[in-house]
Design a protein around this motif. Structure first.
Motif, PDB file in Angstrom:
ATOM      1  N   THR A  35       0.808  -1.217   0.000  1.00  0.00           N
ATOM      2  CA  THR A  35       0.000   0.000   0.000  1.00  0.00           C
ATOM      3  C   THR A  35       0.844   1.273   0.000  1.00  0.00           C
ATOM      4  O   THR A  35       0.295   2.372  -0.049  1.00  0.00           O
ATOM      5  CB  THR A  35      -0.930   0.031   1.228  1.00  0.00           C
ATOM      6  OG1 THR A  35      -0.223  -0.455   2.351  1.00  0.00           O
ATOM      7  CG2 THR A  35      -2.168  -0.810   0.991  1.00  0.00           C
TER       8      THR A  35
ATOM      9  N   PHE B  93      -6.619  -2.032  -2.909  1.00  0.00           N
ATOM     10  CA  PHE B  93      -7.456  -1.790  -1.733  1.00  0.00           C
ATOM     11  C   PHE B  93      -7.324  -3.006  -0.820  1.00  0.00           C
ATOM     12  O   PHE B  93      -7.701  -4.105  -1.194  1.00  0.00           O
ATOM     13  CB  PHE B  93      -8.916  -1.562  -2.144  1.00  0.00           C
ATOM     14  CG  PHE B  93      -9.076  -0.308  -2.951  1.00  0.00           C
ATOM     15  CD1 PHE B  93      -9.363   0.895  -2.337  1.00  0.00           C
ATOM     16  CD2 PHE B  93      -8.886  -0.328  -4.324  1.00  0.00           C
ATOM     17  CE1 PHE B  93      -9.463   2.066  -3.074  1.00  0.00           C
ATOM     18  CE2 PHE B  93      -8.977   0.840  -5.076  1.00  0.00           C
ATOM     19  CZ  PHE B  93      -9.268   2.041  -4.450  1.00  0.00           C
ATOM     20  N   ARG B  94      -6.763  -2.768   0.378  1.00  0.00           N
ATOM     21  CA  ARG B  94      -6.422  -3.924   1.211  1.00  0.00           C
ATOM     22  C   ARG B  94      -7.269  -3.979   2.473  1.00  0.00           C
ATOM     23  O   ARG B  94      -7.424  -2.984   3.181  1.00  0.00           O
ATOM     24  CB  ARG B  94      -4.938  -3.853   1.576  1.00  0.00           C
ATOM     25  CG  ARG B  94      -4.535  -4.860   2.646  1.00  0.00           C
ATOM     26  CD  ARG B  94      -3.100  -5.205   2.598  1.00  0.00           C
ATOM     27  NE  ARG B  94      -2.225  -4.118   3.006  1.00  0.00           N
ATOM     28  CZ  ARG B  94      -0.892  -4.239   3.061  1.00  0.00           C
ATOM     29  NH1 ARG B  94      -0.318  -5.384   2.746  1.00  0.00           N
ATOM     30  NH2 ARG B  94      -0.160  -3.221   3.432  1.00  0.00           N
ATOM     31  N   ILE B  95      -7.816  -5.163   2.787  1.00  0.00           N
ATOM     32  CA  ILE B  95      -8.617  -5.328   4.011  1.00  0.00           C
ATOM     33  C   ILE B  95      -7.862  -6.071   5.105  1.00  0.00           C
ATOM     34  O   ILE B  95      -8.316  -6.137   6.230  1.00  0.00           O
ATOM     35  CB  ILE B  95      -9.966  -6.045   3.728  1.00  0.00           C
ATOM     36  CG1 ILE B  95      -9.749  -7.449   3.160  1.00  0.00           C
ATOM     37  CG2 ILE B  95     -10.840  -5.204   2.809  1.00  0.00           C
ATOM     38  CD1 ILE B  95     -11.022  -8.288   3.125  1.00  0.00           C
TER      39      ILE B  95
ATOM     40  N   THR C 264     -17.101  -6.844   0.055  1.00  0.00           N
ATOM     41  CA  THR C 264     -16.620  -5.475  -0.142  1.00  0.00           C
ATOM     42  C   THR C 264     -16.640  -5.111  -1.626  1.00  0.00           C
ATOM     43  O   THR C 264     -17.050  -4.011  -2.011  1.00  0.00           O
ATOM     44  CB  THR C 264     -15.190  -5.328   0.423  1.00  0.00           C
ATOM     45  OG1 THR C 264     -15.179  -5.815   1.767  1.00  0.00           O
ATOM     46  CG2 THR C 264     -14.728  -3.895   0.408  1.00  0.00           C
TER      47      THR C 264
ATOM     48  N   TRP D  93     -13.491   3.842  -2.488  1.00  0.00           N
ATOM     49  CA  TRP D  93     -13.211   4.861  -1.469  1.00  0.00           C
ATOM     50  C   TRP D  93     -14.440   5.171  -0.626  1.00  0.00           C
ATOM     51  O   TRP D  93     -14.324   5.734   0.459  1.00  0.00           O
ATOM     52  CB  TRP D  93     -12.675   6.140  -2.120  1.00  0.00           C
ATOM     53  CG  TRP D  93     -11.309   5.946  -2.687  1.00  0.00           C
ATOM     54  CD1 TRP D  93     -10.964   5.932  -4.005  1.00  0.00           C
ATOM     55  CD2 TRP D  93     -10.101   5.722  -1.961  1.00  0.00           C
ATOM     56  NE1 TRP D  93      -9.612   5.704  -4.154  1.00  0.00           N
ATOM     57  CE2 TRP D  93      -9.064   5.568  -2.906  1.00  0.00           C
ATOM     58  CE3 TRP D  93      -9.788   5.621  -0.597  1.00  0.00           C
ATOM     59  CZ2 TRP D  93      -7.739   5.334  -2.539  1.00  0.00           C
ATOM     60  CZ3 TRP D  93      -8.475   5.388  -0.234  1.00  0.00           C
ATOM     61  CH2 TRP D  93      -7.468   5.245  -1.194  1.00  0.00           C
TER      62      TRP D  93
ATOM     63  N   LYS E 243     -13.480   0.182   5.783  1.00  0.00           N
ATOM     64  CA  LYS E 243     -13.473   1.520   5.181  1.00  0.00           C
ATOM     65  C   LYS E 243     -12.043   1.785   4.785  1.00  0.00           C
ATOM     66  O   LYS E 243     -11.122   1.462   5.524  1.00  0.00           O
ATOM     67  CB  LYS E 243     -13.913   2.577   6.213  1.00  0.00           C
ATOM     68  CG  LYS E 243     -15.423   2.775   6.285  1.00  0.00           C
ATOM     69  CD  LYS E 243     -15.759   3.945   7.190  1.00  0.00           C
ATOM     70  CE  LYS E 243     -15.939   3.459   8.620  1.00  0.00           C
ATOM     71  NZ  LYS E 243     -16.422   4.481   9.548  1.00  0.00           N
ATOM     72  N   PHE E 244     -11.837   2.347   3.597  1.00  0.00           N
ATOM     73  CA  PHE E 244     -10.464   2.510   3.141  1.00  0.00           C
ATOM     74  C   PHE E 244      -9.905   3.888   3.466  1.00  0.00           C
ATOM     75  O   PHE E 244     -10.538   4.899   3.224  1.00  0.00           O
ATOM     76  CB  PHE E 244     -10.371   2.222   1.639  1.00  0.00           C
ATOM     77  CG  PHE E 244     -10.657   0.779   1.318  1.00  0.00           C
ATOM     78  CD1 PHE E 244      -9.735  -0.210   1.634  1.00  0.00           C
ATOM     79  CD2 PHE E 244     -11.864   0.397   0.749  1.00  0.00           C
ATOM     80  CE1 PHE E 244     -10.008  -1.549   1.373  1.00  0.00           C
ATOM     81  CE2 PHE E 244     -12.145  -0.942   0.476  1.00  0.00           C
ATOM     82  CZ  PHE E 244     -11.220  -1.907   0.795  1.00  0.00           C
TER      83      PHE E 244
ATOM     84  N   GLY F 269      -5.666   2.062  -1.007  1.00  0.00           N
ATOM     85  CA  GLY F 269      -6.628   2.030   0.092  1.00  0.00           C
ATOM     86  C   GLY F 269      -6.244   0.988   1.117  1.00  0.00           C
ATOM     87  O   GLY F 269      -5.821  -0.119   0.771  1.00  0.00           O
ATOM     88  N   GLN F 270      -6.373   1.348   2.401  1.00  0.00           N
ATOM     89  CA  GLN F 270      -6.069   0.393   3.467  1.00  0.00           C
ATOM     90  C   GLN F 270      -7.156   0.463   4.530  1.00  0.00           C
ATOM     91  O   GLN F 270      -7.421   1.533   5.074  1.00  0.00           O
ATOM     92  CB  GLN F 270      -4.701   0.723   4.088  1.00  0.00           C
ATOM     93  CG  GLN F 270      -4.360  -0.089   5.338  1.00  0.00           C
ATOM     94  CD  GLN F 270      -4.047  -1.546   5.006  1.00  0.00           C
ATOM     95  OE1 GLN F 270      -3.175  -1.837   4.205  1.00  0.00           O
ATOM     96  NE2 GLN F 270      -4.791  -2.471   5.618  1.00  0.00           N
ATOM     97  N   SER F 271      -7.784  -0.651   4.808  1.00  0.00           N
ATOM     98  CA  SER F 271      -8.752  -0.713   5.894  1.00  0.00           C
ATOM     99  C   SER F 271      -8.021  -1.232   7.127  1.00  0.00           C
ATOM    100  O   SER F 271      -7.051  -1.977   7.002  1.00  0.00           O
ATOM    101  CB  SER F 271      -9.897  -1.649   5.504  1.00  0.00           C
ATOM    102  OG  SER F 271     -10.783  -1.795   6.571  1.00  0.00           O
TER     103      SER F 271
END
Lengths: 383, 290
Positions: free
Chosen positions: A131, A139-141, A317, A338, A350-351, A362-364
């Motif tokens: 990230t 976009f990472r969860i 997601t 986003w 949520k990112f 994006g990082q959650s």
């Protein structure tokens, strides 16, 4: 004649492609290791993804269309992971991908995402680089190692740790974990001793463990997936190692360790990202119970839940992003990521922006739990 | 010092299985001039056989080893009869391609039957280790070492003390003369390939329960087997046995005192050195077979 055959072939191909488009479905690419050293983990995540897709489709799908998972095996090999990403985008025309389990697998796929401008939801990988390298399609969860280390920090003073050795898988994931946890521990005035590595397909770690056994550290931190971790615990026990063992990375599947490593798993401590043993105390009990119930109903082993929930959350997601985007197109989905706010099994997804400005990933930030295996059972120590 | 003794104990345990892996491969190359790319798959086959017998069928774990050895003999004989016999007289490249094809088919069949997820076998051995002074080893690994040494000794006796072994050695030295002396060379080839295969299956049957069993476990095993064979000299059984222990020692001390990141590189560094200095292998001057 030859020319005619070619034309006929092209026509047949066009017809086939045409029927694929005519079907009312939205494709989601799934790039996971289904064979090779990470096969167990990748299969769990993929089965979790299937549960999410089936659940969403049973409720009518997304934008009135059914979700269709296009699942490909990256063979636990970064080169294959990049090839799978390319195949999913160019041949299957998927507008969004979930993958690719391992950090090295994800990092290898990332240039392809830039090239074809298709977003990817990263469900498991831990390396910080993913990230922070300026890839706006990521976009990472899952928590990066630094988030795991930060979550572990307040627990450290309550444990007896004076000096730590590391034994990590020799790839971006393992080396990143040793670096991030090492930095955090030094900040807490805890010494860091040996940092030993093991090849991802290695089966015999006795040499590294013999060296670690002889060191003066009281704690060993191990980062790898469940299959290799089982061997590490067994071989450490065979060497009569008495150190406290703490594992990171969220792919430890504690129940599988108990089943396969037996008494060698006793006393080991694990940083996990989902605690399914008490579904009522998870951030989203109703969804957790549904998922665990569905998992068992399909005949999958319970130990896989700690891993498979990420596939489930990942697809939900992505579905939320497609819904928000209003159309299954890569750029619209990327922008919509986003704005998603999904009740994940391990907290809200949520990112936040991470990495160089203008091209942030994006990082959650999910929850991290500390669990312990005591006498063949998983316990959640209160701290 | 205690760390060093532990490294030496680990070397013995690991070396025994490496030696077993190397002998099967070198035997086949020495007598048949066939580079057996299916060696690692036969190793995997042996390991899954143990899983089938002790975990799926629930039979005695100790029964699994002899059954896996026999299954390896049968499978090896089949490969020889169906693939290699029709290729006799073809050049070495063609045979090599056939064997690579066979390896791919075998690996994918294993994946089809058992799935990609690794399996683990439980054994009747106690989980607490055997502790002798500063050295600690698991009972299972001691069992593996003893069985490996027994199998190596049995192979040695078979080749040096039996009529079949004499015929094998004769075929190795000069195929045509052996045939003129009444040796059934075709039968010797089948026997050789079957024995070499069963040694690979035995290694898998012994090591599968010590590690985890997966369709790709043969890849790294065959890589090591090739390294050992080059180290000991192609076709040299004593060389392969000693080569197995040398490779284990190099890996163990390399990881223990240099860097664990280079553990697998250590063996190959030695091989490069051997090929530069003594290209026929460390033990080329000894009588090549037996």
């Amino acid at each position: 004649m030859m020319k005619f055959k070619l034309l006929a072939g092209a026509a047949a191909f066009a017809v086939l492609a045409g029927t694929a488009v005519a079907q009312e479905s939205i494709k989601i690419g799934v790039n996971e290791p289904l064979t090779g050293p990470f096969a167990a983990s990748g299969t769990y995540v993929t089965n979790g993804a299937r549960i999410a897709a089936d659940e969403i489709n049973a409720k009518g799908g997304v934008l009135g269309k059914k979700l269709e998972l296009v699942i490909e095996d990256n063979k636990s090999n970064p080169t294959e992971a990049a090839a799978v990403t390319e195949k999913l985008v160019t041949r299957d025309k998927v507008p969004v991908i979930m993958g690719a389990w391992g950090s090295s697998l994800t990092l290898a796929s990332m240039p392809k995402l830039m090239e074809y401008q298709v977003p990817m939801l990263v469900e498991t990988s831990s390396s910080g680089k993913i990230t922070t390298s300026g890839n706006p399609y990521i976009f990472r969860i899952s928590p990066p190692s630094s988030v795991e280390a930060a979550a572990f920090k307040p627990m450290v003073p309550k444990m007896t740790i004076k000096k730590v050795d590391f034994l990590v898988i020799n790839n971006d994931w393992g080396r990143g974990a040793a670096e991030d946890f090492g930095k955090m521990l030094k900040g807490e005035n805890i010494q860091v001793g040996l940092v030993e590595t093991m090849d991802q397909s290695a089966q015999d770690m006795s040499a590294q463990l013999a060296k670690i056994k002889a060191s003066d550290a009281d704690t060993l931190m191990v980062t790898t997936a469940v299959e290799q971790l089982t061997l590490v615990l067994k071989q450490a026990a065979a060497l009569g190692m008495k150190k406290q063992i703490i594992t990171t990375g969220g792919s430890q599947n504690p129940d599988q360790l108990i089943a396969q490593a037996g008494s060698a798993a006793n006393g080991t401590i694990h940083l996990a990202t989902f605690a399914p043993w008490q579904p009522d105390s998870t951030p989203n009990p109703q969804a957790a119970k549904y998922f665990i119930g569905e998992w068992k109903k399909r005949g999958f082993d319970f130990p896989g839940v700690t891993e498979s929930f990420r596939g489930y959350d990942g697809i939900r997601t992505i579905a939320a992003a497609i819904e928000k985007a209003g159309k299954p197109e890569p750029e619209a989905i990327r922008a919509a990521f986003w704005n998603v706010d999904v009740k994940g099994l391990n907290g809200d997804i949520k990112f936040q922006k991470q990495g160089p400005s203008g091209k942030e990933s994006g990082q959650s930030v999910p929850n991290v739990y500390l669990i312990k295996i005591d006498d063949g059972k998983v316990v959640v120590p209160t701290m | 010092m205690s760390e060093f003794l532990q490294h030496i104990a680990n070397t013995l345990i690991l070396g025994g299985t490496y030696a077993l892996l190397g002998i099967g491969l070198t035997l086949i190359f020495g007598i048949m001039r066939v580079v057996n790319f299916t060696h690692g798959e036969l190793y995997t086959f042996g390991a899954y056989f143990v899983f089938l017998i002790s975990s799926v069928l629930g039979l005695n774990f100790l029964l699994a080893l002899p059954v896996a050895i026999i299954a390896g003999l049968v499978l090896g004989a089949l490969i020889e009869l169906l693939l290699l016999r029709p290729m006799r007289g073809a050049d070495i490249d063609t045979t090599m391609l056939v064997m690579i094809g066979a390896m791919i088919v075998m690996q994918n069949s294993e994946q089809l039957v058992w799935g990609g997820v690794a399996k683990s076998v439980s054994t009747p051995f106690p989980e607490t280790p055997l502790v002798i002074g500063p050295v600690s080893v698991s009972y299972l690994r001691v069992f593996v070492l003893v069985m490996a040494l027994l199998l190596i000794a049995a192979t040695y006796v078979l080749i040096n003390r039996t009529k079949l072994g004499k015929a094998m050695r004769a075929t190795f030295q000069d195929r045509d003369t052996a045939a003129l002396m009444g040796v059934n060379v075709r039968a010797i080839y089948t026997a050789t390939f079957a024995i070499g295969s069963s040694l690979a299956a035995a290694a898998g049957a012994l090591l599968g329960p010590a590690y985890v069993i997966s369709p790709h476990m043969g890849d790294i095993a065959s890589l090591k087997a090739f390294a050992i064979v080059i180290l000991g000299g192609l076709g040299n059984i004593t060389g392969a046995a000693i080569g197995g222990f040398i490779l284990a020692l190099a890996e163990e001390l390399g990881a223990g005192y240099v860097s664990s990141g280079y553990r697998d590189a250590m063996g190959f560094l030695i091989i490069i050195a051997v090929l530069l200095i003594k290209p026929t292998g460390l033990f080329a001057r000894a009588e090549r077979i037996g």
